[in-house]
Enzyme design. Structure first.
Site, PDB file in Angstrom:
ATOM      1  N   TRP A   1       0.861  -1.182   0.000  1.00  0.00           N
ATOM      2  CA  TRP A   1       0.000   0.000   0.000  1.00  0.00           C
ATOM      3  C   TRP A   1       0.896   1.230   0.000  1.00  0.00           C
ATOM      4  O   TRP A   1       1.843   1.299   0.792  1.00  0.00           O
ATOM      5  CB  TRP A   1      -0.928   0.050   1.222  1.00  0.00           C
TER       6      TRP A   1
ATOM      7  N   GLU B   1      -3.012  -2.976  -2.525  1.00  0.00           N
ATOM      8  CA  GLU B   1      -4.150  -2.367  -1.823  1.00  0.00           C
ATOM      9  C   GLU B   1      -4.420  -0.943  -2.294  1.00  0.00           C
ATOM     10  O   GLU B   1      -3.559  -0.074  -2.186  1.00  0.00           O
ATOM     11  CB  GLU B   1      -3.861  -2.364  -0.313  1.00  0.00           C
TER      12      GLU B   1
ATOM     13  N   LYS C   1      -7.050   2.648  -2.456  1.00  0.00           N
ATOM     14  CA  LYS C   1      -7.720   3.503  -1.477  1.00  0.00           C
ATOM     15  C   LYS C   1      -8.482   4.597  -2.220  1.00  0.00           C
ATOM     16  O   LYS C   1      -8.117   4.960  -3.335  1.00  0.00           O
ATOM     17  CB  LYS C   1      -6.665   4.115  -0.551  1.00  0.00           C
TER      18      LYS C   1
ATOM     19  N   ASP D   1      -9.690  -3.261   1.403  1.00  0.00           N
ATOM     20  CA  ASP D   1      -9.772  -2.712   2.758  1.00  0.00           C
ATOM     21  C   ASP D   1     -11.175  -2.123   2.902  1.00  0.00           C
ATOM     22  O   ASP D   1     -11.556  -1.228   2.145  1.00  0.00           O
ATOM     23  CB  ASP D   1      -8.690  -1.642   2.953  1.00  0.00           C
TER      24      ASP D   1
ATOM     25  N   HIS E   1     -11.945   1.630   2.617  1.00  0.00           N
ATOM     26  CA  HIS E   1     -11.356   2.388   1.505  1.00  0.00           C
ATOM     27  C   HIS E   1     -12.293   2.651   0.331  1.00  0.00           C
ATOM     28  O   HIS E   1     -11.847   2.809  -0.790  1.00  0.00           O
ATOM     29  CB  HIS E   1     -10.115   1.659   0.992  1.00  0.00           C
TER      30      HIS E   1
ATOM     31  N   HIS F   1      -8.599  -6.433   4.238  1.00  0.00           N
ATOM     32  CA  HIS F   1      -8.261  -5.656   5.432  1.00  0.00           C
ATOM     33  C   HIS F   1      -9.596  -5.291   6.053  1.00  0.00           C
ATOM     34  O   HIS F   1     -10.280  -4.394   5.573  1.00  0.00           O
ATOM     35  CB  HIS F   1      -7.488  -4.382   5.069  1.00  0.00           C
TER      36      HIS F   1
ATOM     37  N   ASP G   1     -12.381   8.831   8.852  1.00  0.00           N
ATOM     38  CA  ASP G   1     -11.404   7.806   9.252  1.00  0.00           C
ATOM     39  C   ASP G   1     -11.793   6.438   8.713  1.00  0.00           C
ATOM     40  O   ASP G   1     -12.931   6.006   8.850  1.00  0.00           O
ATOM     41  CB  ASP G   1     -11.314   7.744  10.775  1.00  0.00           C
TER      42      ASP G   1
ATOM     43  N   ASP H   1     -10.251   3.647   9.703  1.00  0.00           N
ATOM     44  CA  ASP H   1      -9.593   2.639  10.541  1.00  0.00           C
ATOM     45  C   ASP H   1     -10.076   2.588  11.990  1.00  0.00           C
ATOM     46  O   ASP H   1      -9.264   2.521  12.902  1.00  0.00           O
ATOM     47  CB  ASP H   1      -8.078   2.866  10.518  1.00  0.00           C
TER      48      ASP H   1
ATOM     49  N   ASP I   1      -7.332  -4.363  10.051  1.00  0.00           N
ATOM     50  CA  ASP I   1      -6.575  -3.121   9.860  1.00  0.00           C
ATOM     51  C   ASP I   1      -7.311  -1.947  10.507  1.00  0.00           C
ATOM     52  O   ASP I   1      -8.265  -1.425   9.949  1.00  0.00           O
ATOM     53  CB  ASP I   1      -6.357  -2.859   8.361  1.00  0.00           C
TER      54      ASP I   1
HETATM   55  C1  RNT Z   1      -3.748   2.624   4.729  1.00  0.00           C
HETATM   56  C2  RNT Z   1      -3.900   1.172   4.439  1.00  0.00           C
HETATM   57  C3  RNT Z   1      -2.790   0.316   4.974  1.00  0.00           C
HETATM   58  C4  RNT Z   1      -2.343   0.729   6.356  1.00  0.00           C
HETATM   59  C5  RNT Z   1      -1.314  -0.174   6.965  1.00  0.00           C
HETATM   60  C6  RNT Z   1      -0.648   0.453   8.136  1.00  0.00           C
HETATM   61  O1  RNT Z   1      -4.835   3.337   4.353  1.00  0.00           O
HETATM   62  O2  RNT Z   1      -5.125   0.706   4.924  1.00  0.00           O
HETATM   63  O3  RNT Z   1      -3.171  -1.008   4.928  1.00  0.00           O
HETATM   64  O4  RNT Z   1      -3.409   0.833   7.224  1.00  0.00           O
HETATM   65  O5  RNT Z   1      -0.413  -0.573   6.020  1.00  0.00           O
HETATM   66 ZN    ZN Z   2      -5.481  -1.423   4.860  1.00  0.00          ZN
END
Ligand code: RNT
Ligand code: ZN
Length: 423
Positions: free
Chosen positions: A189, A230, A232, A263, A266, A290, A298, A300, A330
């Site tokens: 990523w 990955e 985003k 993810d 994302h 993820h 956010d 995460d 994640d």
């Molecule tokens: C970031 C990605 C990635 C990170 C990690 C720390 O937007 O989700 O996966 O969260 O690599």
């Molecule tokens: Zn991620």
């Protein structure tokens, strides 16, 4: 304890009977759940800090908020925290490391010169605990990433540094996979993108494709290492343009036969990451997830048993995809106990998978095929009240893990005795 003096046996027997009325075999569901390994992300334990001590800001749109005391300051502390979390999560799982968690002794090793030896401590520890390892090159928190550009950088020398880092990390991933006898997924990523209007959207994407091709040029045994990419939607500081977007990586993963990493934080808020699984698996052999939780800006937050999580679990189980999907967590939250954050997220994911495995899917599928959409909806809603909790408790007890909220007491004890004594 939240279960009765018979250890929950009666509740479990009742539950099995109720599920049987719906044509569901509880024991079979439990066997299926026990085979699922979740890759626990090391970076929840120290707010994505790593151990390089460069003094460099995280950058790259990765923002960790909160100041809960007791975060891990060394690899040994982090390992101890992970061990504590794993004792509270039923099943056998994996650990997902970032390159910035290398153990290089007193010597600073540049990221393009990292070697398997710098992860020997992690490999020995993983072997001892029978854990698989997964890996990630770290394309952030570094002077050469300070302007937010890495593999798509316009300066060829900066690009080359990051290409060399990516290539070095694949070799480390392969060494981990070989040492532990279970393929390591090495996930790329990068943060590259633009805060405001981007005129040249083509150049960076073509540079990224080329750079990735160079990183992946050396053939590696897929029994040791598997590559993932990955994408985003946006990050803080890359609101207007992200080089590695979903479409970019979807095309890349299909043409280069890589794992696509989805993810769940994302995508556009009304887009369903769960619905992507069956779509992309028509053209890809395997994917990486993820599992995360987006809340406004956010991507995460700690994973909870949300509708979105349940939808992902349903797709994995209903589609019989568990052998083609690697599942990682994640998220990073520094406002609560960091070990508890892992446990909450992992247990939520396992519970969602168990709920999916206990669903009377065959019955629902048959109704759907017969065109009885009324019964499909009615049954789907009614089965939601089946006693999932009794089965979950039984699973935890038989795996030697606390049931219900009892696990939190163990975290509190660890916090008192270990985490709170850290400076
Ligand atoms: C970031 C990605 C990635 C990170 C990690 C720390 O937007 O989700 O996966 O969260 O690599
Ligand atoms: Zn991620």
């Amino acid at each position: 304890m939240t279960i009765s003096s018979d250890g929950g046996d009666r509740a479990y027997a009742c539950a099995c009977e109720q599920y049987a009325h719906w044509g569901v075999d509880v024991e079979a569901a439990i066997t299926r759940l026990a085979a699922v390994s979740i890759s626990l992300h090391c970076w929840q334990g120290d707010d994505v800090g790593g151990f390089e001590n460069t003094g460099e800001a995280l950058g790259a749109g990765l923002a960790v908020t909160g100041a809960y005391p007791g975060k891990a300051r060394s690899a040994d502390e982090l390992r101890s925290d992970v061990e504590t979390a794993l004792k509270l999560i039923p099943g056998s799982h994996r650990l997902n490391l970032h390159a910035s968690y290398a153990e290089t002794g007193k010597r600073a090793v540049p990221r393009d010169a990292l070697e398997p030896a710098h992860f020997q401590g992690w490999m020995d520890w993983a072997k001892f605990h029978r854990l698989g390892l997964d890996f990630n090159p770290t394309f952030f928190a570094h002077p050469l990433a300070a302007d937010g550009w890495t593999l798509a950088h316009s300066d060829p020398s900066v690009r080359q540094f990051w290409i060399d880092h990516g290539a070095a990390c694949r070799k480390i991933g392969a060494a981990m996979g070989q040492a532990l006898g279970t393929a390591c997924v090495t996930n790329v990523w990068i943060p590259d993108g633009s805060k405001d209007v981007r005129i040249d959207r083509r150049g960076p994407r073509e540079r990224l494709a080329q750079a990735l091709d160079q990183i992946f040029a050396a053939p590696l045994d897929p029994r040791h290492n598997k590559d993932a990419v990955e994408g985003k939607l946006f990050g803080i500081g890359s609101e207007s343009y992200v080089v590695g977007s979903h479409e970019f990586y979807l095309g890349y993963a299909i043409t280069r036969k890589k794992l696509l990493c989805i993810d769940s934080g994302h995508y556009h808020p009304t887009e369903s990451p769960a619905d992507k699984i069956s779509a992309v698996l028509c053209s890809l052999e395997e994917i990486l997830l993820h599992v995360s939780r987006g809340v406004r800006w956010d991507s995460d937050h700690v994973v909870i048993q949300s509708d979105e999580l349940q939808a992902i679990a349903h797709e994995l189980v209903r589609g019989d995809y568990l052998d083609r999907v690697r599942i990682g967590l994640d998220f990073f939250d520094a406002s609560i106990n960091r070990v508890a954050a892992w446990v909450v997220g992992a247990r939520a994911l396992l519970k969602a998978l168990l709920a999916a495995m206990l669903e009377p899917t065959l019955m629902l599928r048959t109704l759907e095929a017969q065109g009885d959409l009324t019964a499909r909806l009615a049954y789907l809603e009614e089965q939601k009240a089946l006693p999932l909790g009794a089965v979950w408790d039984h699973y935890c007890v038989t795996r030697g893990v606390p049931t219900g909220r009892a696990w939190l007491e163990r975290v509190r004890m660890y916090e008192r005795e270990v985490q709170s004594r850290r400076g």
